[in-house]
Design a protein around this motif. Structure first.
Motif, PDB file in Angstrom:
ATOM      1  N   ILE A 209       0.739  -1.190   0.018  1.00  0.00           N
ATOM      2  CA  ILE A 209      -0.078  -0.195  -0.299  1.00  0.00           C
ATOM      3  C   ILE A 209       0.925   1.313  -0.013  1.00  0.00           C
ATOM      4  O   ILE A 209       1.454   1.686   0.887  1.00  0.00           O
ATOM      5  CB  ILE A 209      -1.165  -0.104   1.134  1.00  0.00           C
ATOM      6  CG1 ILE A 209      -1.629  -1.390   1.441  1.00  0.00           C
ATOM      7  CG2 ILE A 209      -1.873   1.142   0.922  1.00  0.00           C
ATOM      8  CD1 ILE A 209      -2.529  -1.313   2.578  1.00  0.00           C
ATOM      9  N   GLY A 210       1.047   1.866  -1.265  1.00  0.00           N
ATOM     10  CA  GLY A 210       1.842   3.045  -1.307  1.00  0.00           C
ATOM     11  C   GLY A 210       1.040   4.354  -1.340  1.00  0.00           C
ATOM     12  O   GLY A 210      -0.179   4.051  -0.658  1.00  0.00           O
ATOM     13  N   ALA A 211       1.546   5.425  -1.915  1.00  0.00           N
ATOM     14  CA  ALA A 211       0.890   6.608  -1.512  1.00  0.00           C
ATOM     15  C   ALA A 211      -0.549   6.737  -2.297  1.00  0.00           C
ATOM     16  O   ALA A 211      -1.560   7.130  -2.483  1.00  0.00           O
ATOM     17  CB  ALA A 211       1.658   7.920  -1.660  1.00  0.00           C
ATOM     18  N   GLY A 212      -0.118   6.421  -3.978  1.00  0.00           N
ATOM     19  CA  GLY A 212      -0.999   6.314  -4.767  1.00  0.00           C
ATOM     20  C   GLY A 212      -1.466   5.293  -5.456  1.00  0.00           C
ATOM     21  O   GLY A 212      -2.672   5.289  -6.212  1.00  0.00           O
ATOM     22  N   SER A 213      -0.965   4.035  -5.010  1.00  0.00           N
ATOM     23  CA  SER A 213      -1.475   2.702  -5.582  1.00  0.00           C
ATOM     24  C   SER A 213      -1.279   1.724  -4.577  1.00  0.00           C
ATOM     25  O   SER A 213      -0.235   1.837  -3.592  1.00  0.00           O
ATOM     26  CB  SER A 213      -1.181   2.643  -6.962  1.00  0.00           C
ATOM     27  OG  SER A 213       0.522   2.312  -6.806  1.00  0.00           O
ATOM     28  N   THR A 214      -2.120   0.827  -4.586  1.00  0.00           N
ATOM     29  CA  THR A 214      -1.911  -0.537  -3.955  1.00  0.00           C
ATOM     30  C   THR A 214      -1.742  -1.660  -4.743  1.00  0.00           C
ATOM     31  O   THR A 214      -2.490  -1.938  -5.736  1.00  0.00           O
ATOM     32  CB  THR A 214      -3.137  -1.027  -3.270  1.00  0.00           C
ATOM     33  OG1 THR A 214      -3.357   0.308  -2.203  1.00  0.00           O
ATOM     34  CG2 THR A 214      -3.163  -2.218  -2.524  1.00  0.00           C
ATOM     35  N   THR A 215      -0.552  -2.117  -4.820  1.00  0.00           N
ATOM     36  CA  THR A 215      -0.259  -3.640  -5.672  1.00  0.00           C
ATOM     37  C   THR A 215      -0.421  -4.950  -4.726  1.00  0.00           C
ATOM     38  O   THR A 215      -0.126  -4.971  -3.522  1.00  0.00           O
ATOM     39  CB  THR A 215       1.246  -3.567  -6.034  1.00  0.00           C
ATOM     40  OG1 THR A 215       1.431  -2.214  -6.622  1.00  0.00           O
ATOM     41  CG2 THR A 215       1.696  -4.745  -6.973  1.00  0.00           C
ATOM     42  N   THR A 238      -4.981  11.389   3.048  1.00  0.00           N
ATOM     43  CA  THR A 238      -4.706  12.540   3.139  1.00  0.00           C
ATOM     44  C   THR A 238      -5.638  13.422   2.604  1.00  0.00           C
ATOM     45  O   THR A 238      -6.024  14.659   3.009  1.00  0.00           O
ATOM     46  CB  THR A 238      -3.284  12.713   2.398  1.00  0.00           C
ATOM     47  OG1 THR A 238      -2.436  11.966   2.922  1.00  0.00           O
ATOM     48  CG2 THR A 238      -2.765  14.562   2.631  1.00  0.00           C
ATOM     49  N   ASN A 239      -6.302  13.120   1.422  1.00  0.00           N
ATOM     50  CA  ASN A 239      -7.200  14.035   0.762  1.00  0.00           C
ATOM     51  C   ASN A 239      -8.347  14.294   1.651  1.00  0.00           C
ATOM     52  O   ASN A 239      -9.122  15.418   1.830  1.00  0.00           O
ATOM     53  CB  ASN A 239      -7.858  13.561  -0.559  1.00  0.00           C
ATOM     54  CG  ASN A 239      -6.410  13.768  -1.678  1.00  0.00           C
ATOM     55  OD1 ASN A 239      -5.619  14.460  -1.515  1.00  0.00           O
ATOM     56  ND2 ASN A 239      -6.405  12.763  -2.770  1.00  0.00           N
ATOM     57  N   LYS A 254       1.346  16.222   6.797  1.00  0.00           N
ATOM     58  CA  LYS A 254       1.836  16.261   8.030  1.00  0.00           C
ATOM     59  C   LYS A 254       1.168  15.853   9.308  1.00  0.00           C
ATOM     60  O   LYS A 254       1.752  15.176  10.229  1.00  0.00           O
ATOM     61  CB  LYS A 254       2.530  17.825   8.266  1.00  0.00           C
ATOM     62  CG  LYS A 254       3.492  18.322   7.296  1.00  0.00           C
ATOM     63  CD  LYS A 254       3.854  19.830   7.578  1.00  0.00           C
ATOM     64  CE  LYS A 254       4.934  20.115   6.287  1.00  0.00           C
ATOM     65  NZ  LYS A 254       5.091  21.634   6.601  1.00  0.00           N
ATOM     66  N   ALA A 255      -0.153  16.390   9.341  1.00  0.00           N
ATOM     67  CA  ALA A 255      -0.886  15.768  10.335  1.00  0.00           C
ATOM     68  C   ALA A 255      -1.119  14.420  10.427  1.00  0.00           C
ATOM     69  O   ALA A 255      -1.024  13.843  11.546  1.00  0.00           O
ATOM     70  CB  ALA A 255      -2.122  16.632  10.540  1.00  0.00           C
ATOM     71  N   LYS A 256      -1.340  13.733   9.314  1.00  0.00           N
ATOM     72  CA  LYS A 256      -1.403  12.499   9.216  1.00  0.00           C
ATOM     73  C   LYS A 256      -0.212  11.750   9.698  1.00  0.00           C
ATOM     74  O   LYS A 256      -0.321  10.757  10.465  1.00  0.00           O
ATOM     75  CB  LYS A 256      -1.703  11.755   7.623  1.00  0.00           C
ATOM     76  CG  LYS A 256      -1.923  10.434   7.637  1.00  0.00           C
ATOM     77  CD  LYS A 256      -2.210  10.141   6.099  1.00  0.00           C
ATOM     78  CE  LYS A 256      -0.869  10.073   5.349  1.00  0.00           C
ATOM     79  NZ  LYS A 256      -0.737   9.523   4.162  1.00  0.00           N
ATOM     80  N   LEU A 257       1.075  12.049   9.395  1.00  0.00           N
ATOM     81  CA  LEU A 257       2.066  11.445   9.752  1.00  0.00           C
ATOM     82  C   LEU A 257       2.467  11.501  10.943  1.00  0.00           C
ATOM     83  O   LEU A 257       2.900  10.410  11.774  1.00  0.00           O
ATOM     84  CB  LEU A 257       3.295  12.074   8.690  1.00  0.00           C
ATOM     85  CG  LEU A 257       3.307  11.789   7.390  1.00  0.00           C
ATOM     86  CD1 LEU A 257       4.401  12.418   6.614  1.00  0.00           C
ATOM     87  CD2 LEU A 257       3.399  10.074   6.945  1.00  0.00           C
TER      88      LEU A 257
END
Length: 416
Positions: A209-215, A238-239, A254-257
């Motif tokens: 599970i990356g930032a823009g896609s899940t493999t 994040t969005n 930043k808040a998420k991390l």
């Protein structure tokens, strides 16, 4: 294999580009340098801006070079995306040696024979993964080197990809001033590192599970049997936070991390933080519970989609369960939500090397792990007479891999 080899992997993701330097010193493998840079020009795992991607690659490589004080000229590049496809193939050759002993040349020839398949004009072979070898009818052989036989067969999985995606990836790396030693399927490399032998044999699902896609990669009988990519990832969380808190995406990230939690039950009501709202200079205070209330539904949805996709692939019940990797899985509480939604055993895999003990590095370290494994196999199977005749170090990869790169360059010349 020489006593002191340096190998470098490049993992180009949606949020980060990571360059990892590995050293093989007298048979032992260590990570000696890591460089990372914010990824620009990548959207949902695909390259959308070559110049920005080139700059990100250069930044990550420069970072790694400064850490170790060496010059990087060649890299092994990870490839992934929804353009990747798998298909089975069969190769047969006669053993060439007079004494009928199967050697490295026979392995390369039978894998070459397996590559002879009908492919659409827009696709190209990336790799050939042997499921099993068959020597004179005897099945289930994982490594036939040194065995005696007349007829050598291989049951293999052919990894193919889109010529356009491969071409753009190679162009970015080469424009960054680097030579591509080989393309490596990220999910296959990560699976070799993250999964135990039993998990690969009995059946398990590797989820990156990356930032823009899940493999999603399904392993069975010791090898990869299915793969799929979903256009969802940490950016969606994040969005949601940005919309929910009415703040900029950078502030939401930043808040998420720093304060993010995927489970409302595990979030603390007394942990507070402030963010600047859009259209105002006034900071507003929120709690970790507020953040979790936004993140939990999205995390649940991500795992519901993963479960549906695995079911669509036809591998819903895997004894080995799910193994999670990627930057997004580091979020507190995410493992708990995954276990609830997937209704299976779930664990997070982390590389066991100093400096890269984070799920986001599993792909990059997996590339090095795969390369080192191939080097050791070649080194162990090289005849002693060849070793005495030449002191030069063995190539870092099988000859057929070099052939792949030459074929790619010839193939892409028509595009240029």
């Amino acid at each position: 294999m020489s006593n002191n080899d340096i190998i470098v992997s490049l993992d180009i993701g949606t949020s980060k580009v990571r360059a990892i330097i590995g050293e093989i010193n007298n048979g032992t493998f260590n990570i000696i340098g890591v460089g990372s840079a914010d990824s620009e020009g990548i959207r949902k795992g695909a390259i959308v801006d070559i110049d920005q991607t080139v700059q990100s690659i250069r930044s990550a490589v420069d970072h790694a070079e400064r850490m170790v004080d060496i010059q990087i000229s060649e890299v092994y590049v990870g490839i992934s995306g929804n353009h990747i496809g798998l298909q089975t193939s069969h190769g047969v050759v006669a053993v060439q040696n007079e004494d009928r002993e199967i050697g490295e040349e026979d392995i390369e020839r039978v894998l070459k024979a397996a590559e002879v398949i009908a492919l659409p004009p827009e696709r190209e072979i990336i790799d050939v993964v042997a499921k099993q070898y068959i020597v004179d009818g005897l099945e289930g052989i994982s490594d036939p080197r040194g065995m005696i036989g007349v007829r050598l067969e291989v049951e293999a999985t052919i990894v193919t990809g889109s010529k356009t995606a491969i071409h753009n990836l190679l162009r970015c790396v080469e424009k960054a001033g680097l030579k591509v030693r080989d393309l490596v399927l990220l999910s296959l490399a990560a699976g070799q590192l993250a999964l135990s032998k039993d998990e690969k044999t009995m059946g398990s699902v590797l989820v990156d599970i990356g930032a823009g896609s899940t493999t999603i990669a399904v392993f069975e009988s010791g090898t990869i049997v299915a793969t799929s990519t979903l256009p969802i990832g940490g950016e969606f969380i994040t969005n949601d936070i940005a919309y929910g808190l009415r703040t900029l995406t950078d502030h939401a990230e930043k808040a998420k991390l720093k304060y993010g939690c995927a489970s409302i039950e595990d979030a603390a009501s007394d942990v507070t933080f402030k963010v600047t709202r859009i259209g105002s200079n006034v900071d507003k205070e929120f709690t970790q519970e507020d953040l979790a209330a936004i993140a939990e539904p999205r995390v649940q949805e991500i795992f519901q989609l993963i479960r549906q996709e695995v079911k669509r692939l036809g591998y819903s019940e895997q004894p080995g369960g799910y193994i999670l990797i990627g930057g997004t899985v580091s979020m507190p509480g995410l493992l708990k939500i995954a276990q609830q939604e997937l209704e299976a055993s779930v664990r997070i895999a982390v590389p066991d090397f100093i400096g890269v003990r984070d799920p986001s590095y599993t792909g990059g370290v997996g590339i090095l792990h795969k390369v080192v494994k191939n080097m050791r196999i070649r080194s162990a199977s090289s005849p002693k007479k060849n070793a005495n005749r030449s002191k030069a170090p063995a190539p870092q990869e099988p000859v057929r891999k070099n052939g792949l790169m030459e074929r790619l360059k010839n193939l892409f010349s028509e595009f240029i």
